[in-house]
Design a protein around this motif. Structure first.
Motif, PDB file in Angstrom:
ATOM      1  N   MET A  22       0.812  -1.245   0.040  1.00 35.35           N
ATOM      2  CA  MET A  22      -0.013  -0.059  -0.029  1.00 35.35           C
ATOM      3  C   MET A  22       0.882   1.188   0.176  1.00 35.35           C
ATOM      4  O   MET A  22       0.412   2.164  -0.675  1.00 35.35           O
ATOM      5  N   GLY A  23       2.098   1.223   0.421  1.00 34.75           N
ATOM      6  CA  GLY A  23       2.838   2.427   0.545  1.00 34.75           C
ATOM      7  C   GLY A  23       2.825   3.248   1.659  1.00 34.75           C
ATOM      8  O   GLY A  23       1.679   3.231   2.383  1.00 34.75           O
ATOM      9  N   GLU A  24       3.807   4.311   1.852  1.00 34.01           N
ATOM     10  CA  GLU A  24       3.608   5.180   2.952  1.00 34.01           C
ATOM     11  C   GLU A  24       2.580   6.025   2.917  1.00 34.01           C
ATOM     12  O   GLU A  24       1.869   6.419   4.056  1.00 34.01           O
ATOM     13  N   ASP A  25       2.187   6.749   1.787  1.00 32.27           N
ATOM     14  CA  ASP A  25       1.138   7.696   1.772  1.00 32.27           C
ATOM     15  C   ASP A  25      -0.303   6.831   2.119  1.00 32.27           C
ATOM     16  O   ASP A  25      -1.052   7.420   2.857  1.00 32.27           O
ATOM     17  N   LYS A  26      -0.401   5.791   1.538  1.00 28.80           N
ATOM     18  CA  LYS A  26      -1.842   5.088   1.965  1.00 28.80           C
ATOM     19  C   LYS A  26      -1.809   4.749   3.267  1.00 28.80           C
ATOM     20  O   LYS A  26      -2.804   4.930   4.292  1.00 28.80           O
ATOM     21  N   ALA A  27      -0.643   4.347   3.911  1.00 28.67           N
ATOM     22  CA  ALA A  27      -0.657   4.170   5.623  1.00 28.67           C
ATOM     23  C   ALA A  27      -0.771   5.318   6.254  1.00 28.67           C
ATOM     24  O   ALA A  27      -1.621   4.943   7.321  1.00 28.67           O
ATOM     25  N   TYR A  28      -0.406   6.296   5.938  1.00 34.56           N
ATOM     26  CA  TYR A  28      -0.641   7.509   6.558  1.00 34.56           C
ATOM     27  C   TYR A  28      -2.107   8.052   6.664  1.00 34.56           C
ATOM     28  O   TYR A  28      -2.517   8.542   7.461  1.00 34.56           O
ATOM     29  N   GLU A  29      -2.683   7.867   5.451  1.00 32.87           N
ATOM     30  CA  GLU A  29      -4.094   8.005   5.405  1.00 32.87           C
ATOM     31  C   GLU A  29      -5.002   7.102   6.118  1.00 32.87           C
ATOM     32  O   GLU A  29      -6.018   7.557   6.827  1.00 32.87           O
ATOM     33  N   THR A  30      -4.357   5.841   6.487  1.00 33.09           N
ATOM     34  CA  THR A  30      -5.243   4.900   7.365  1.00 33.09           C
ATOM     35  C   THR A  30      -5.026   5.346   8.772  1.00 33.09           C
ATOM     36  O   THR A  30      -6.160   5.356   9.403  1.00 33.09           O
ATOM     37  N   PHE A  31      -3.863   5.828   9.244  1.00 30.65           N
ATOM     38  CA  PHE A  31      -3.689   6.330  10.462  1.00 30.65           C
ATOM     39  C   PHE A  31      -4.616   7.709  10.789  1.00 30.65           C
ATOM     40  O   PHE A  31      -5.204   7.749  11.841  1.00 30.65           O
ATOM     41  N   CYS A  32      -4.614   8.531   9.624  1.00 27.72           N
ATOM     42  CA  CYS A  32      -5.593   9.774   9.778  1.00 27.72           C
ATOM     43  C   CYS A  32      -7.155   9.385   9.951  1.00 27.72           C
ATOM     44  O   CYS A  32      -7.872   9.997  10.730  1.00 27.72           O
ATOM     45  N   GLU A  33      -7.426   8.128   9.074  1.00 26.25           N
ATOM     46  CA  GLU A  33      -8.905   8.047   9.209  1.00 26.25           C
ATOM     47  C   GLU A  33      -9.390   7.266  10.626  1.00 26.25           C
ATOM     48  O   GLU A  33     -10.512   7.216  10.995  1.00 26.25           O
ATOM     49  N   MET A  34      -8.072   6.617  11.201  1.00 21.92           N
ATOM     50  CA  MET A  34      -8.655   6.007  12.351  1.00 21.92           C
ATOM     51  C   MET A  34      -8.466   6.893  13.624  1.00 21.92           C
ATOM     52  O   MET A  34      -9.194   6.902  14.509  1.00 21.92           O
ATOM     53  N   ARG A  35      -7.760   8.179  13.417  1.00 20.02           N
ATOM     54  CA  ARG A  35      -7.479   9.180  14.455  1.00 20.02           C
ATOM     55  C   ARG A  35      -8.803  10.254  14.468  1.00 20.02           C
ATOM     56  O   ARG A  35      -9.262  10.415  15.729  1.00 20.02           O
ATOM     57  N   TRP A  36      -8.999  10.483  13.347  1.00 17.62           N
ATOM     58  CA  TRP A  36     -10.368  11.306  13.103  1.00 17.62           C
ATOM     59  C   TRP A  36     -11.415  10.691  12.526  1.00 17.62           C
ATOM     60  O   TRP A  36     -12.019  11.377  11.272  1.00 17.62           O
ATOM     61  N   PRO A  37     -12.131   9.611  12.829  1.00 13.51           N
ATOM     62  CA  PRO A  37     -13.289   8.953  12.009  1.00 13.51           C
ATOM     63  C   PRO A  37     -14.328   9.793  11.671  1.00 13.51           C
ATOM     64  O   PRO A  37     -15.072   9.892  11.008  1.00 13.51           O
ATOM     65  N   GLU A  38     -14.588  10.744  12.999  1.00 14.66           N
ATOM     66  CA  GLU A  38     -15.871  11.532  12.922  1.00 14.66           C
ATOM     67  C   GLU A  38     -15.766  12.754  11.871  1.00 14.66           C
ATOM     68  O   GLU A  38     -16.733  13.287  11.571  1.00 14.66           O
ATOM     69  N   ASN A  39     -14.423  13.032  11.679  1.00 17.41           N
ATOM     70  CA  ASN A  39     -14.275  14.105  10.589  1.00 17.41           C
ATOM     71  C   ASN A  39     -13.903  13.638   9.162  1.00 17.41           C
ATOM     72  O   ASN A  39     -13.153  14.178   8.238  1.00 17.41           O
ATOM     73  N   ASP A  40     -13.860  12.263   8.849  1.00 12.01           N
ATOM     74  CA  ASP A  40     -13.610  11.471   7.689  1.00 12.01           C
ATOM     75  C   ASP A  40     -12.284  11.614   7.487  1.00 12.01           C
ATOM     76  O   ASP A  40     -11.541  11.782   6.342  1.00 12.01           O
ATOM     77  N   GLY A  41     -11.450  11.540   8.452  1.00  6.18           N
ATOM     78  CA  GLY A  41      -9.802  11.543   8.262  1.00  6.18           C
ATOM     79  C   GLY A  41      -9.272  12.875   8.269  1.00  6.18           C
ATOM     80  O   GLY A  41      -7.986  13.012   8.069  1.00  6.18           O
ATOM     81  N   GLU A  42     -10.077  13.884   8.508  1.00  7.93           N
ATOM     82  CA  GLU A  42      -9.457  15.314   8.193  1.00  7.93           C
ATOM     83  C   GLU A  42      -9.165  15.770   9.693  1.00  7.93           C
ATOM     84  O   GLU A  42      -9.939  15.443  10.727  1.00  7.93           O
ATOM     85  N   ALA A  43      -8.113  16.382   9.621  1.00  9.11           N
ATOM     86  CA  ALA A  43      -7.408  16.617  11.031  1.00  9.11           C
ATOM     87  C   ALA A  43      -8.152  17.556  12.015  1.00  9.11           C
ATOM     88  O   ALA A  43      -8.778  18.501  11.475  1.00  9.11           O
ATOM     89  N   VAL A  44      -8.257  17.365  13.367  1.00  7.31           N
ATOM     90  CA  VAL A  44      -8.829  17.897  14.220  1.00  7.31           C
ATOM     91  C   VAL A  44      -8.107  18.478  15.358  1.00  7.31           C
ATOM     92  O   VAL A  44      -7.184  17.597  15.822  1.00  7.31           O
ATOM     93  N   CYS A  45      -7.833  19.770  15.786  1.00  4.45           N
ATOM     94  CA  CYS A  45      -6.799  20.142  16.521  1.00  4.45           C
ATOM     95  C   CYS A  45      -7.007  19.594  18.224  1.00  4.45           C
ATOM     96  O   CYS A  45      -8.109  19.661  18.576  1.00  4.45           O
ATOM     97  N   PRO A  46      -6.192  18.767  18.684  1.00 11.42           N
ATOM     98  CA  PRO A  46      -6.239  18.221  19.896  1.00 11.42           C
ATOM     99  C   PRO A  46      -6.131  19.172  21.069  1.00 11.42           C
ATOM    100  O   PRO A  46      -6.709  18.808  22.027  1.00 11.42           O
ATOM    101  N   LYS A  47      -5.925  20.382  20.766  1.00  9.91           N
ATOM    102  CA  LYS A  47      -5.718  21.565  21.802  1.00  9.91           C
ATOM    103  C   LYS A  47      -7.089  22.259  21.985  1.00  9.91           C
ATOM    104  O   LYS A  47      -7.569  22.181  23.133  1.00  9.91           O
ATOM    105  N   CYS A  48      -7.562  22.737  20.913  1.00  9.63           N
ATOM    106  CA  CYS A  48      -8.927  23.454  21.091  1.00  9.63           C
ATOM    107  C   CYS A  48     -10.050  22.866  20.323  1.00  9.63           C
ATOM    108  O   CYS A  48     -11.228  23.369  20.377  1.00  9.63           O
ATOM    109  N   GLY A  49      -9.942  21.632  19.544  1.00 12.76           N
ATOM    110  CA  GLY A  49     -10.918  21.037  18.828  1.00 12.76           C
ATOM    111  C   GLY A  49     -11.315  21.712  17.447  1.00 12.76           C
ATOM    112  O   GLY A  49     -12.377  21.217  17.034  1.00 12.76           O
ATOM    113  N   CYS A  50     -10.832  22.637  17.130  1.00 12.51           N
ATOM    114  CA  CYS A  50     -11.032  23.364  15.777  1.00 12.51           C
ATOM    115  C   CYS A  50     -10.818  22.325  14.682  1.00 12.51           C
ATOM    116  O   CYS A  50      -9.946  21.539  14.592  1.00 12.51           O
ATOM    117  N   THR A  51     -11.719  22.338  13.739  1.00 10.98           N
ATOM    118  CA  THR A  51     -11.740  21.406  12.551  1.00 10.98           C
ATOM    119  C   THR A  51     -10.746  22.022  11.322  1.00 10.98           C
ATOM    120  O   THR A  51     -10.697  21.342  10.404  1.00 10.98           O
TER     121      THR A  51
END
Length: 320
Positions: A22-51
């Motif tokens: 799958m390669g590094e890019d796909k693996a990175y996307e998998t981590f993002c999807e698992m970390r922020w499933p409620e935002n479809d893998g898009e980053a959410v600030c862990p400090k203030c919660g901003c999307t």
């Protein structure tokens, strides 16, 4: 005769070959999807919660639009300050779940070409994340409880005349510990480690519902459970199962833990016994789940787990 689940194609939904392919890019996307499933893998600030975030693609980091906090997909998780690539982390998880009786840190070290202590700490981080899933769990229905002793082996002397009775307390090492398992029939299980099996009585009282039916052996320390639960007892010197009372499901867990000790890890006692017992309980609970789903469960647990206090960094001077 029906085919065993572990031998069927349904048990094999993710291979190590697929992870590296799958390669590094796909693996990175998998981590993002698992970390922020409620935002479809898009980053959410862990400090203030901003999307809303800026994507620093050159370093695979994010910058919050609101508070300007910089973070990565593993910041604040059990993989914080990681040095391995995302592909290697995914591969480590797949190797970890594929071991039916566990996998040694030495094997992970060789498969990923990393130092032994890197593999050792990584495996224990995964065990810690898996244990957090059952942190507040309570069991009900029909529950079996039992205990077994691990560690504290004393090697007999060479000459017969010098050998001592190792059953006597004075001739023991003092390092033996008891693992108590609380297993819900057709459900999950919890483990507790103490000096003696009787130390697990308090854990049973705290983690089992009062309306549950408890099955236990004839050990006297289980007598206090009669005051809060319906308890059915079985005398193993007479039978393993009698009038519906048995602890065979609890015993089967100890079989898995013994095999992991003898065939894979060789030494699981001491300060890490609780982690290994929890891992084997998780494997027993999910033995009918495909390896791909198991890998997803472990990754999700790791993304939800906070930074480890015990395993922060890549080594420790002494066990907690």
């Amino acid at each position: 005769m029906a085919q065993h689940f572990l031998l069927s194609a349904k048990a094999r939904t993710l291979s190590l070959k697929a992870v590296f392919k799958m390669g590094e890019d796909k693996a990175y996307e998998t981590f993002c999807e698992m970390r922020w499933p409620e935002n479809d893998g898009e980053a959410v600030c862990p400090k203030c919660g901003c999307t809303e975030t800026y994507n620093i693609t050159s370093r695979r980091r994010f910058k919050c639009v609101a508070c300007y906090h910089q973070f990565s997909v593993t910041s604040g998780t059990i993989f914080a300050s990681r040095k391995l690539s995302y592909t290697d982390l995914l591969a480590a998880i797949v190797i970890f779940v594929n071991g039916a009786k566990g996998v040694s840190a030495l094997q992970v070290s060789r498969d990923l070409d990393v130092q032994y202590k890197t593999a050792f700490v990584l495996a224990h981080k995964l065990r810690e994340a898996m244990a957090l899933e059952d942190a507040e769990q309570k069991l009900g229905g029909t529950v079996e409880v039992d205990g077994a002793y691990f560690g504290g082996y004393v090697k007999p002397a060479n000459e017969r005349a010098d050998r001592k009775d190792r059953r006597l307390l004075a001739n023991q090492s003092g390092k033996r510990q008891s693992v108590v398992v609380i297993r819900e029939r057709d459900g999950d299980m919890l483990t507790f480690v103490g000096k003696h099996e009787s130390d697990g009585v308090e854990a049973v009282a705290a983690r089992v519902d009062t309306d549950a039916v408890i099955h236990a052996d004839e050990a006297s320390h289980w007598d206090v459970l009669h005051a809060r639960n319906e308890v059915r007892r079985i005398n193993h010197s007479e039978a393993y199962s009698l009038n519906g009372a048995c602890t065979n499901m609890a015993e089967s867990f100890f079989s898995r833990l013994r095999r992991a000790e003898i065939g894979t890890h060789h030494h699981i006692a001491g300060p890490y016994l609780n982690a290994y017992a929890g891992e084997m309980a998780w494997r027993e609970d999910n033995r009918r789940v495909s390896n791909g789903a198991q890998a997803g469960m472990v990754l999700e647990a790791a993304m939800d787990a906070p930074v480890s206090r015990q395993w922060k960094g890549y080594w420790q001077r002494a066990a907690a």
